[in-house]
Write a protein that holds these residues in place. Sequence first.
Motif, PDB file in Angstrom:
ATOM      1  N   ARG A  47      -2.487  -5.645   9.403  1.00  9.65           N
ATOM      2  CA  ARG A  47      -3.926  -5.371   9.438  1.00  9.65           C
ATOM      3  C   ARG A  47      -4.186  -3.958   8.957  1.00  9.65           C
ATOM      4  O   ARG A  47      -3.282  -3.164   8.790  1.00  9.65           O
ATOM      5  N   ASP A  48      -5.476  -3.660   8.774  1.00  8.93           N
ATOM      6  CA  ASP A  48      -5.915  -2.386   8.251  1.00  8.93           C
ATOM      7  C   ASP A  48      -5.429  -1.185   9.081  1.00  8.93           C
ATOM      8  O   ASP A  48      -5.595  -1.162  10.297  1.00  8.93           O
ATOM      9  N   GLU A  50      -6.541   1.896   9.101  1.00  8.30           N
ATOM     10  CA  GLU A  50      -7.692   2.620   9.638  1.00  8.30           C
ATOM     11  C   GLU A  50      -8.112   2.056  11.000  1.00  8.30           C
ATOM     12  O   GLU A  50      -8.503   2.776  11.907  1.00  8.30           O
ATOM     13  N   TYR A  71       2.576  -0.622   7.566  1.00  9.04           N
ATOM     14  CA  TYR A  71       1.387  -1.372   7.189  1.00  9.04           C
ATOM     15  C   TYR A  71       1.555  -2.026   5.826  1.00  9.04           C
ATOM     16  O   TYR A  71       1.988  -1.385   4.866  1.00  9.04           O
ATOM     17  N   GLU A 237     -17.447  -5.054   8.291  1.00  8.17           N
ATOM     18  CA  GLU A 237     -16.664  -4.002   7.649  1.00  8.17           C
ATOM     19  C   GLU A 237     -17.421  -3.408   6.474  1.00  8.17           C
ATOM     20  O   GLU A 237     -17.537  -2.195   6.324  1.00  8.17           O
TER      21      GLU A 237
ATOM     22  N   SER B 463      -5.066   0.240   0.919  1.00 12.04           N
ATOM     23  CA  SER B 463      -5.512   0.025   2.285  1.00 12.04           C
ATOM     24  C   SER B 463      -7.028   0.179   2.405  1.00 12.04           C
ATOM     25  O   SER B 463      -7.631  -0.401   3.296  1.00 12.04           O
ATOM     26  N   ARG B 464      -7.637   0.907   1.472  1.00 15.54           N
ATOM     27  CA  ARG B 464      -9.090   1.035   1.526  1.00 15.54           C
ATOM     28  C   ARG B 464      -9.810  -0.131   0.857  1.00 15.54           C
ATOM     29  O   ARG B 464     -10.738  -0.703   1.410  1.00 15.54           O
ATOM     30  N   ASN B 466      -8.709  -3.000   0.480  1.00 13.43           N
ATOM     31  CA  ASN B 466      -8.393  -4.167   1.271  1.00 13.43           C
ATOM     32  C   ASN B 466      -9.451  -4.437   2.330  1.00 13.43           C
ATOM     33  O   ASN B 466      -9.716  -5.568   2.688  1.00 13.43           O
ATOM     34  N   SER B 467     -10.041  -3.371   2.839  1.00 11.92           N
ATOM     35  CA  SER B 467     -11.068  -3.570   3.850  1.00 11.92           C
ATOM     36  C   SER B 467     -12.444  -3.253   3.275  1.00 11.92           C
ATOM     37  O   SER B 467     -13.322  -2.778   3.977  1.00 11.92           O
TER      38      SER B 467
END
Lengths: 344, 504
Positions: A47-48, A50, A71, A237, B463-464, B466-467
């Motif tokens: 998962r993210d 952040e 991650y 999100e 990672s950015r 992705n969300s």
Amino acid sequence: MSITPRRAWLLPGVLILASTLTACGEDSADTNGASEADGEIVVYVGRDEELVAPLIKQFTEDTGIEVEARYAGTSELAATLLEEGDASPADAFLSQDAGALGALADEELLLPLPDEIADAVLPGYTSTDGSWVGVTGRSRVIAYDGEKYAADEVPGTVTELTDPQWEGKVGFPPGNASFQSFVTGFRVAEGDDAARTWLEDMAANDVEEYDSNSLTLEAINTGTLDIGLINHYYWFEAAAEAGEENMRAQLKFADAGDPGALVNVTGAGLLSEDPDAVTFVEYLVSEPAQRYFTETTFEYPLVEGVPTPEGLPSLSELQGPEIDLSDLADLEETVRMIQEAGLS
Amino acid sequence: MLAAASAAVATVPLVYLVIRTVGGALDDGGDAVRQTLTRPGTTELLVTSAALTAAVTVTCLALGVASAWLLVRTDVPMRGSLLVLSALPLAVPSYVAAFGWIATVPGWSGFLPAWLVLSAVSTPYVTLPVVAALRSADPALEEVARSLGSSPWRAWRTGTLPQVAPAAAAGALLAALYTLSDFGAVAMLRLPVFTYAISRQYSSFVGREVAVVLALVLVVGALLLVGLERAVRGRGERWRTGSGARRLAAPVRLGRATIPAVLLLLLAPAAAAAVPAVALGRRLLAGTGRRLDLGDLTSAVISTAAVASAGALLTSVLALAIGILTARHRGALVAGIEAAGFTGHALPGLVVALSLVFMSLNVVPGLYQTTTLLMLAYAVLFLPKAIGATRTSIAQVPPVLAQTARSLGRGPVAAQAATTWRLAGPGIGAGSLLVMLTAMKELPATLLLRPTGLDTLATEIWSRTNSAAFGAAAPYAVALVLLAAVPAFLLTRPQAWGESGGSR
């Protein structure tokens, strides 16, 4: 300015020095799969970062157990874990969906969870055999272009989307695990024939295929797609990023009992006997962690007593079809069906 | 020996795929293989992948050779800046370019944009080596042909083209393999090709056997391309011995064609860099929910530069062995070793990463999830980039030089070091720069094999996005392009690519 050829050659050499320096601290991967509590665990996180990093920090503060978190995407990590087998350095796996955990359980890579963890979660949203535990829930939703349609103009069932009225206007990510769970749910609720017919009708209705939930949502937000089938929390999100008032896409929850109202789960599994890893998984289904997830991502809590985020229908109102989310025999058939409908 | 060892490293993915396919076939009697190869979707994927690769390669060749000719042989204005701009697309990851186009033309998808984006980012693979080849090409041949009555086009074709063809073919091969293995752009632009299908199989958790078979088909495709390039390169020897003065050809006056020429040169940089830059800028201004942490950004920049340089160094050493062998020798074994070096390049990073997970844990478990393994992954993935540059520059050094040095009493290694390596050094350097800049952009293998806690710019962008935090990804994307522009810029310098003309 003047780098002569031979000095240009040196550039990598200089930088390699830097790399040795930065790498020094990290070159000691924990490949022993330690089974004793040494106050340190390795967790693979699908998962993210952040989202998960603050929770892990809180866990370390509360328990004193250090967590090395890796991650990457859930499916890539699941493939890695299958490749690693028993040699995996990981002690626990936090997964974006149940299918990945099912694949690991099928290869007998997951250790059984203690009953108090397995039973902490609402039945129906976790594994049936205690091989993994559900952590949060996310509902399938019908996202639509709020500039073109009012909520009541948007169908409340996925079957209505095969109507010629929606030709070329609907999109979904056929390769996505949550979408595939939704199709499995469809099969369980209405039968294989109905599910196959729906997929074929959608293909015939010129459905748009995307690579992910977020790209589907992005297409609605930019006005290129009218309706998309995604998970509810992607909207939250994107809204957190761009501001709720700037969201062109709006959400409609499918009618109760419709396959479109399926609730998928994220979950966690145990990969080593390290008691610290058990503590970690236990923490994920504890009240503070459940509150954290629901407050930051608007996901559904799966533990009783933690309130559903505001603005969402409750789990009992959704009444999605009851399926075993990690049953891979079902998943295999679902993937075949999707491919045979020409959607792959 | 060393060459064989290098080739062995490069074949790790192939060995892995064969083990997995054979293992799977023993389990199920070959059902997965049969079903994968015979299902209707596979042929369709094959046709799309082949068509895309062919279209991109031809575009890169045409645009690259034309650009190089304009930059070297004409009086086009601002030639220095245009040359640097023409290298810039190399610094842009295909997924960033593709995102830029979707954000600019919402809903554009399929073959056309994939062709455009991949051509734009790959054209410099052809432009840069051809610029170098043209600079050192002997204009005398073309002039002789002219003086004997050939038309300008025919004189160029018979006099100059053979001198640049190997460079162009080597560049085209890189562009072709890049297209074949690219996943980022085609996924965003929704074009179902082989890599896309492989990734989908992995993400459904039940299709690993199918993914492996598809990847094996991809390797076969890559080997066909390598064979094609060998055929184009031919058997000719390409060094010149004379110490006669080599001068530049008189520049062709463009006159009224100047503006179209400049626009042509700006085509690839505009499509690959300008459009995404504007799109990212707009996202950045639109605001983001996440705060930019300068410390994180800086440490990602340092990690990226460090692992990419280390990977480039290792790759160059391995490539040197293969390059020396293939520049000087021919034969089935040599062809085999060279082709082996190319297999990793045609595979999606995910497959290469998984093969290294498997091999590392079975052979050298101590290296698992270390920087060393990540460097090896870069070597497997990018060896061909370095092999091409190394081979071309070594082939240009006359072997008599080393022979002379030996006759003057130097040992075998010292003789090579004093002559061939020294003269080919800059070309080999160019190869390692090319590897460095591609490694900076690499995502899938980095994500899975990096030491825990090491974040590169590419993983931070992933990672950015992705969300859905596209705005938050923008500063990282900009930093990545700026960082990768450094080696790209160095590649445009006359000394790169083993041009010996200026310095002697």
